[in-house]
Design a protein around this motif. Structure first.
Motif, PDB file in Angstrom:
ATOM      1  N   LYS A   1       0.832  -1.209   0.000  1.00  0.00           N
ATOM      2  CA  LYS A   1       0.000   0.000   0.000  1.00  0.00           C
ATOM      3  C   LYS A   1       0.864   1.255   0.000  1.00  0.00           C
ATOM      4  O   LYS A   1       0.543   2.244  -0.673  1.00  0.00           O
ATOM      5  N   ILE A   2       1.965   1.219   0.747  1.00  0.00           N
ATOM      6  CA  ILE A   2       2.876   2.365   0.788  1.00  0.00           C
ATOM      7  C   ILE A   2       3.439   2.652  -0.598  1.00  0.00           C
ATOM      8  O   ILE A   2       3.497   3.802  -1.047  1.00  0.00           O
ATOM      9  N   GLU A   3       3.852   1.595  -1.284  1.00  0.00           N
ATOM     10  CA  GLU A   3       4.430   1.754  -2.616  1.00  0.00           C
ATOM     11  C   GLU A   3       3.388   2.183  -3.647  1.00  0.00           C
ATOM     12  O   GLU A   3       3.666   2.996  -4.524  1.00  0.00           O
ATOM     13  N   MET A   4       2.185   1.640  -3.528  1.00  0.00           N
ATOM     14  CA  MET A   4       1.125   1.977  -4.486  1.00  0.00           C
ATOM     15  C   MET A   4       0.686   3.436  -4.344  1.00  0.00           C
ATOM     16  O   MET A   4       0.308   4.079  -5.322  1.00  0.00           O
ATOM     17  N   LYS A   5       0.722   3.954  -3.132  1.00  0.00           N
ATOM     18  CA  LYS A   5       0.262   5.326  -2.886  1.00  0.00           C
ATOM     19  C   LYS A   5       1.404   6.340  -2.916  1.00  0.00           C
ATOM     20  O   LYS A   5       1.174   7.533  -2.695  1.00  0.00           O
ATOM     21  N   LYS A   6       2.611   5.878  -3.186  1.00  0.00           N
ATOM     22  CA  LYS A   6       3.766   6.777  -3.175  1.00  0.00           C
ATOM     23  C   LYS A   6       3.584   7.871  -4.228  1.00  0.00           C
ATOM     24  O   LYS A   6       3.328   7.584  -5.393  1.00  0.00           O
ATOM     25  N   PRO A   7       3.713   9.125  -3.831  1.00  0.00           N
ATOM     26  CA  PRO A   7       3.488  10.222  -4.793  1.00  0.00           C
ATOM     27  C   PRO A   7       4.651  10.396  -5.756  1.00  0.00           C
ATOM     28  O   PRO A   7       5.788  10.017  -5.461  1.00  0.00           O
ATOM     29  N   ASN A   8       4.337  10.961  -6.902  1.00  0.00           N
ATOM     30  CA  ASN A   8       5.384  11.339  -7.839  1.00  0.00           C
ATOM     31  C   ASN A   8       5.898  12.702  -7.415  1.00  0.00           C
ATOM     32  O   ASN A   8       5.127  13.621  -7.160  1.00  0.00           O
ATOM     33  N   GLY A   9       7.179  12.829  -7.339  1.00  0.00           N
ATOM     34  CA  GLY A   9       7.732  14.111  -6.904  1.00  0.00           C
ATOM     35  C   GLY A   9       9.190  13.982  -6.538  1.00  0.00           C
ATOM     36  O   GLY A   9       9.800  12.908  -6.661  1.00  0.00           O
ATOM     37  N   GLY A  10       9.734  15.072  -6.088  1.00  0.00           N
ATOM     38  CA  GLY A  10      11.146  15.100  -5.723  1.00  0.00           C
ATOM     39  C   GLY A  10      11.407  14.504  -4.356  1.00  0.00           C
ATOM     40  O   GLY A  10      10.507  13.986  -3.687  1.00  0.00           O
ATOM     41  N   ASN A  11      12.658  14.600  -3.955  1.00  0.00           N
ATOM     42  CA  ASN A  11      13.081  14.005  -2.691  1.00  0.00           C
ATOM     43  C   ASN A  11      12.354  14.597  -1.490  1.00  0.00           C
ATOM     44  O   ASN A  11      12.049  13.893  -0.527  1.00  0.00           O
ATOM     45  N   ARG A  12      12.072  15.884  -1.538  1.00  0.00           N
ATOM     46  CA  ARG A  12      11.399  16.530  -0.411  1.00  0.00           C
ATOM     47  C   ARG A  12       9.996  15.956  -0.206  1.00  0.00           C
ATOM     48  O   ARG A  12       9.575  15.688   0.918  1.00  0.00           O
ATOM     49  N   ILE A  13       9.271  15.736  -1.308  1.00  0.00           N
ATOM     50  CA  ILE A  13       7.920  15.170  -1.234  1.00  0.00           C
ATOM     51  C   ILE A  13       7.960  13.733  -0.724  1.00  0.00           C
ATOM     52  O   ILE A  13       7.138  13.324   0.101  1.00  0.00           O
ATOM     53  N   LEU A  14       8.935  12.968  -1.206  1.00  0.00           N
ATOM     54  CA  LEU A  14       9.047  11.567  -0.790  1.00  0.00           C
ATOM     55  C   LEU A  14       9.431  11.452   0.685  1.00  0.00           C
ATOM     56  O   LEU A  14       8.952  10.561   1.391  1.00  0.00           O
ATOM     57  N   LYS A  15      10.284  12.355   1.154  1.00  0.00           N
ATOM     58  CA  LYS A  15      10.658  12.348   2.569  1.00  0.00           C
ATOM     59  C   LYS A  15       9.445  12.652   3.441  1.00  0.00           C
ATOM     60  O   LYS A  15       9.230  12.005   4.472  1.00  0.00           O
ATOM     61  N   LYS A  16       8.659  13.614   3.020  1.00  0.00           N
ATOM     62  CA  LYS A  16       7.457  13.961   3.772  1.00  0.00           C
ATOM     63  C   LYS A  16       6.495  12.782   3.802  1.00  0.00           C
ATOM     64  O   LYS A  16       5.894  12.482   4.851  1.00  0.00           O
ATOM     65  N   TYR A  17       6.348  12.095   2.676  1.00  0.00           N
ATOM     66  CA  TYR A  17       5.441  10.945   2.587  1.00  0.00           C
ATOM     67  C   TYR A  17       5.875   9.834   3.534  1.00  0.00           C
ATOM     68  O   TYR A  17       5.063   9.285   4.293  1.00  0.00           O
TER      69      TYR A  17
END
Length: 282
Positions: free
Chosen positions: A82-98
């Motif tokens: 579920k974490i991988e399926m909902k992972k947003p597209n974006g830069g490192n800052r967005i992924l860190k926040k997620y």
């Protein structure tokens, strides 16, 4: 552990290790792992249905220690999927926040189940007869609604919570590793972006020493968890300067009879002057 349980668990671990080595795509890895775990749990249930527990101690051991080793894997791979399926597209800052938000969800579970978490982690046993015997649920023990929909011949009120605790430990490691990978990527990208100009410290060593002590005193690096020596070495490396006996220099600064923070005061006055000039221009 019953030899049949041991065989089942060993086979499951071998299959999951094989998938981990053979499949790089995390989503596909989770899909295959979930399918394998479900089959293993189904087999575990079949084996258990043919065995009559000889004592309550044996039954408690199964639902507290054995079954959670299987179901925790199912919870883990399902959550990662579920974490991988909902992972947003974006830069490192967005992924860190997620990923940090996902860690907060784990903390929320920990906070909501703190009492049982402490009971389980401390190795307590005085409530095992309520938590891990079938049909012995107590509505006062904050039961989850799903318990009333489970197969009570193969479930107790808290075996799933134990499995969730075990799974959450693994999920936390997974998320922390994701954050480390993002940080490493950040470092790699920043190291490739070199400035167009090389900065040299052209002020005095005493001024830099004064700045060094001021920054260390303010705790602006690593939330204050860094030694003065480490900051000094960083300055020396960055500006290619030898600060020499900076501790002795600080003693001399401290012993000044007037204007001990000469450089810091000058910085303050110069910046204020610049601000005033900017106001005049505006």
């Amino acid at each position: 552990m019953n030899s049949k349980y041991t065989t089942l668990l060993n086979n499951l671990n071998e299959q999951l290790n094989f998938i981990d080595l053979e499949i790089d795509d995390q989503i596909k890895k989770c899909e295959q792992a979930i399918a394998i775990i479900l089959k293993s749990i189904k087999e575990l249930k079949k084996v258990t249905s043919k065995i009559n527990f000889k004592s309550q101690t044996e039954e408690i051991k199964f639902f507290k220690e054995i079954k959670p080793q299987f179901t925790s894997k199912l919870i883990y791979f399902n959550r990662v999927y579920k974490i991988e399926m909902k992972k947003p597209n974006g830069g490192n800052r967005i992924l860190k926040k997620y990923n940090n938000n996902e860690l907060l969800k784990l903390k929320a579970f920990f906070d909501s189940e703190l009492e049982f978490y402490q009971y389980y982690r401390s190795g307590s046993t005085y409530l095992d007869y309520k938590y891990f015997l079938r049909g012995k649920f107590d509505i006062k023990l904050a039961l989850d609604s799903y318990y009333f929909e489970t197969d009570t011949s193969f479930s107790t009120s808290h075996d799933f919570k134990v499995a969730t605790i075990l799974a959450n430990d693994l999920i936390q490691l997974y998320l922390e590793n994701q954050l480390i990978m993002i940080d490493n990527k950040d470092i790699s990208e920043k190291s490739q972006r070199k400035p167009n100009i090389k900065l040299m410290w052209t002020g005095s060593k005493v001024a830099l020493t004064e700045l060094l002590y001021a920054l260390h005193s303010e705790g602006v690096f690593n939330n204050g968890a860094v030694d003065l020596k480490d900051i000094a070495e960083y300055f020396e490396h960055t500006f290619e300067i030898d600060l020499g006996q900076y501790r002795r220099a600080f003693l001399e600064i401290r012993a000044r009879k007037s204007e001990r923070t000469k450089f810091i005061t000058s910085l303050n006055e110069t910046l204020l002057k610049r601000m005033d000039n900017a106001d005049d221009i505006a």
